[in-house]
Motif scaffolding. Structure first.
Motif, PDB file in Angstrom:
ATOM      1  N   THR A 206      24.383 -14.774  32.179  1.00 32.20           N
ATOM      2  CA  THR A 206      25.602 -15.085  32.913  1.00 32.20           C
ATOM      3  C   THR A 206      25.571 -16.455  33.582  1.00 32.20           C
ATOM      4  O   THR A 206      26.608 -17.112  33.698  1.00 32.20           O
ATOM      5  CB  THR A 206      25.855 -14.009  33.987  1.00 32.20           C
ATOM      6  N   GLU A 207      24.390 -16.920  33.996  1.00 35.41           N
ATOM      7  CA  GLU A 207      24.310 -18.123  34.823  1.00 35.41           C
ATOM      8  C   GLU A 207      22.910 -18.718  34.753  1.00 35.41           C
ATOM      9  O   GLU A 207      21.957 -18.046  34.348  1.00 35.41           O
ATOM     10  CB  GLU A 207      24.639 -17.787  36.282  1.00 35.41           C
ATOM     11  N   PHE A 208      22.807 -19.999  35.165  1.00 38.80           N
ATOM     12  CA  PHE A 208      21.494 -20.628  35.280  1.00 38.80           C
ATOM     13  C   PHE A 208      21.598 -21.840  36.184  1.00 38.80           C
ATOM     14  O   PHE A 208      22.681 -22.299  36.538  1.00 38.80           O
ATOM     15  CB  PHE A 208      20.929 -21.010  33.898  1.00 38.80           C
ATOM     16  N   TRP A 209      20.435 -22.373  36.570  1.00 38.07           N
ATOM     17  CA  TRP A 209      20.336 -23.568  37.391  1.00 38.07           C
ATOM     18  C   TRP A 209      19.500 -24.609  36.654  1.00 38.07           C
ATOM     19  O   TRP A 209      18.616 -24.261  35.866  1.00 38.07           O
ATOM     20  CB  TRP A 209      19.646 -23.289  38.720  1.00 38.07           C
ATOM     21  N   ASP A 210      19.783 -25.861  36.930  1.00 38.67           N
ATOM     22  CA  ASP A 210      18.951 -26.963  36.444  1.00 38.67           C
ATOM     23  C   ASP A 210      18.275 -27.576  37.668  1.00 38.67           C
ATOM     24  O   ASP A 210      18.939 -28.041  38.591  1.00 38.67           O
ATOM     25  CB  ASP A 210      19.812 -28.007  35.731  1.00 38.67           C
ATOM     26  N   ILE A 280      15.639 -25.317  32.304  1.00 41.24           N
ATOM     27  CA  ILE A 280      16.535 -24.617  33.217  1.00 41.24           C
ATOM     28  C   ILE A 280      15.808 -23.394  33.758  1.00 41.24           C
ATOM     29  O   ILE A 280      14.780 -22.964  33.208  1.00 41.24           O
ATOM     30  CB  ILE A 280      17.861 -24.189  32.544  1.00 41.24           C
ATOM     31  N   ILE A 281      16.343 -22.807  34.821  1.00 38.45           N
ATOM     32  CA  ILE A 281      15.779 -21.588  35.390  1.00 38.45           C
ATOM     33  C   ILE A 281      16.909 -20.613  35.688  1.00 38.45           C
ATOM     34  O   ILE A 281      18.061 -21.007  35.843  1.00 38.45           O
ATOM     35  CB  ILE A 281      14.983 -21.862  36.682  1.00 38.45           C
ATOM     36  N   THR A 282      16.574 -19.329  35.756  1.00 31.83           N
ATOM     37  CA  THR A 282      17.556 -18.314  36.127  1.00 31.83           C
ATOM     38  C   THR A 282      16.820 -17.071  36.598  1.00 31.83           C
ATOM     39  O   THR A 282      15.609 -17.096  36.846  1.00 31.83           O
ATOM     40  CB  THR A 282      18.518 -18.009  34.962  1.00 31.83           C
ATOM     41  N   ILE A 283      17.543 -15.982  36.695  1.00 31.27           N
ATOM     42  CA  ILE A 283      16.974 -14.710  37.137  1.00 31.27           C
ATOM     43  C   ILE A 283      16.814 -13.796  35.933  1.00 31.27           C
ATOM     44  O   ILE A 283      17.706 -13.708  35.085  1.00 31.27           O
ATOM     45  CB  ILE A 283      17.875 -14.056  38.197  1.00 31.27           C
TER      46      ILE A 283
END
Length: 383
Positions: A206-210, A280-283
Motif C-alpha cells: 500500500t505504501e513506502f518511504w524513501d 525504499i523501506i516500508t512495514i
C-alpha cells in the motif's frame, strides 16, 4: 512566529519586484537580497531567485488564498519560514530553513523525480503546524545531530518518518509514497513484494518511504487506517520494518525494537541500519507460520556446544540455512547444512573470517527444500 506579515524590512541590491512571467507576476532577485534580524518579508507572488538569497535572518512568509505560489531559480535559505498558501507552495529549487518553519495552510510540493529539490532543515532546525492538509508533499531533508521527524506525506496524508540522534553531524532526506512498491511511479525499477527473506511473511503493498543517507540510524515508521495493517497481521507485535536491498534485490528484515498503537494507527522502530543499502523501506509482517526453535552455542574449543547442531538436518540434507545479526545483516549461509557452524561469518561484510562473531543474539532461517517447511529462531553466542 508571527502570521501574515504585511510589510518588509530588507536589504535589496539589483532586484525586480514585479516581473511578469507568462502573465504571472513574480518577485525576481538578480543580485543580493538579505532579510535582516527582526526583518519580515511577505511573498504574495512567485519568487524567482537568479542571484544570492541565502544570508537571511528574520522571517519570510508565503501567503496567497487564491493561487498557488512557486519558488524557482537558485537555492534559497530562510531563517524562519511561514507557509499559508491555500493552493500549495511549489518548490522548483531547494529551500532551506535555518531556524524554524510554520505550516499554516497548504502543502509544500516538490518534484519527486528531483532529489536535490527539497525543503531542507539545516542544523537541527524545527517546524510546527503539520497536519494532513499542511506538510511537505515530496522530499524534505535534515542536517544536524538531533533526532528528527520528517514533515512528509502524500497529498492529503501526513505520514511522518523519524531518524535517531547521532553524536556526529548527519544528513538524511526522505519522502513518503502512498502507492504500491510493485509499481512505483517515480523509480526506475519495481520492488517485488514477493521477493523477500524467509523471516518476512508479507510486505505492505500500500505504501513506502524513501530514506537517503550514509549514516547508520534506526527509523520509526507510522501507519494509519489507510495502511491496511489488518491485512498484514492480527497482532502488531509481529510487524517488521523491511527494506529493499539494492545489491541482493530482495526485501530484508530491518527489525522491530518497539511498536506502539493498534491495527488502525501506530508506529514501529527498526534496528540500526545504513539507508544507503536500501532503495525504499516500508512495514512488513514476520513469518509466523514457521516453527520456532532457539539454540545456544559457546565456540571456545572445549568440545561442548562448539558448533550449532540442528538435529533435523542430520537426515535431511536438502536444506538451506541463513543466519542474521541483530541489524538484519546476513552473516552465514549454507546449502545442505551439516551441523558445523562455529560462530564465524562468511557474509559479504566480513572483514576477518578467522575471527568469531561477537557475543550476542542472532536470528536464523532453516528451510527444507523437499517440503518447503521452515524453522526459525534465535541463536545465542556465548564466549
Amino acid at each position: 512566529m508571527k502570521k501574515k506579515i504585511p510589510y518588509t524590512l530588507i536589504t535589496v541590491i539589483s532586484c525586480t519586484f514585479a516581473l511578469v512571467v507568462n502573465a504571472q507576476v513574480a518577485f525576481q532577485n538578480n543580485g543580493n537580497v538579505q532579510i535582516h534580524d527582526q526583518g519580515q518579508m511577505g511573498f504574495h507572488i512567485d519568487l524567482i531567485n537568479q542571484g544570492v538569497f541565502n544570508q537571511n535572518l528574520g522571517l519570510a512568509g508565503f501567503y496567497n488564498q487564491n493561487n498557488p505560489l512557486i519558488v524557482s531559480g537558485n537555492a534559497v535559505v530562510f531563517n524562519d519560514l511561514e507557509i499559508d498558501v491555500t493552493n500549495n507552495l511549489f518548490l522548483r529549487t531547494a529551500v532551506g530553513v535555518s531556524n524554524g518553519a510554520n505550516f499554516i495552510t497548504g502543502l509544500v510540493v516538490t518534484d519527486r523525480n528531483q532529489l536535490g529539490v527539497s525543503l531542507d532543515f539545516i542544523n537541527d532546525a524545527f517546524y510546527s503546524g503539520v497536519v494532513n492538509t499542511s506538510h511537505t508533499d515530496g522530499y524534505s531533508s535534515v542536517s544536524g545531530t538531533d533526532a528528527f521527524t520528517f514533515p512528509i506525506g502524500d497529498d492529503s496524508r501526513f505520514r511522518p518518518m523519524s531518524v535517531s540522534s547521532s553524536s556526529s553531524q548527519q544528513f538524511f532526506s526522505g519522502a513518503y509514497f502512498f502507492e504500491d512498491p510493485n509499481s512505483p511511479s517515480t523509480f526506475g525499477t519495481n520492488f517485488n513484494t514477493n521477493t523477500k527473506q524467509g523471516r518476512i511473511g508479507s510486505v505492505n503493498p500500500t505504501e513506502f518511504w524513501d530514506l537517503n543517507g550514509k549514516t547508520e540510524t534506526s527509523v520509526t515508521l507510522t501507519w494509519d487506517a489507510n495502511s491496511n495493517i489488518s491485512f498484514l497481521v492480527d497482532d502488531i507485535e509481529n510487524l517488521l520494518v523491511v527494506g529493499w536491498n539494492e545489491n541482493d534485490a530482495e526485501w530484508q528484515d530491518l527489525g522491530n525494537t518497539e511498536v506502539t498503537g493498534d491495527i488502525t494507527s501506530g508506529s514501529i522502530t527498526s534496528f540500526t541500519f545504513s539507508p544507503s543499502d536500501y532503495a525504499i523501506i516500508t512495514i512488513g509482517a514476520a513469518n509466523t507460520t514457521a516453527e520456532n526453535l532457539n539454540y545456544g552455542i559457546s565456540p571456545d574449543g572445549d568440545g561442548i556446544n562448539d558448533v550449532l547442531v540442528i538435529e533435523a538436518t542430520r537426515n535431511r540434507t536438502q536444506n538451506h540455512l541463513e543466519i542474521y545479526n541483530r541489524w538484519g545483516v546476513k552473516v552465514y549461509e549454507a546449502d545442505g547444512y551439516t551441523n558445523d557452524w562455529n560462530g564465524t561469518s562468511d557474509g559479504r561484510i566480513t572483514i576477518s573470517r578467522d575471527k568469531g562473531l561477537p557475543v550476542g543474539t542472532y536470528f536464523y532461517i532453516l528451510e527444507f527444500k523437499d517440503t518447503g517447511e521452515k524453522v526459525t529462531g534465535y541463536i545465542y553466542i556465548n564466549r
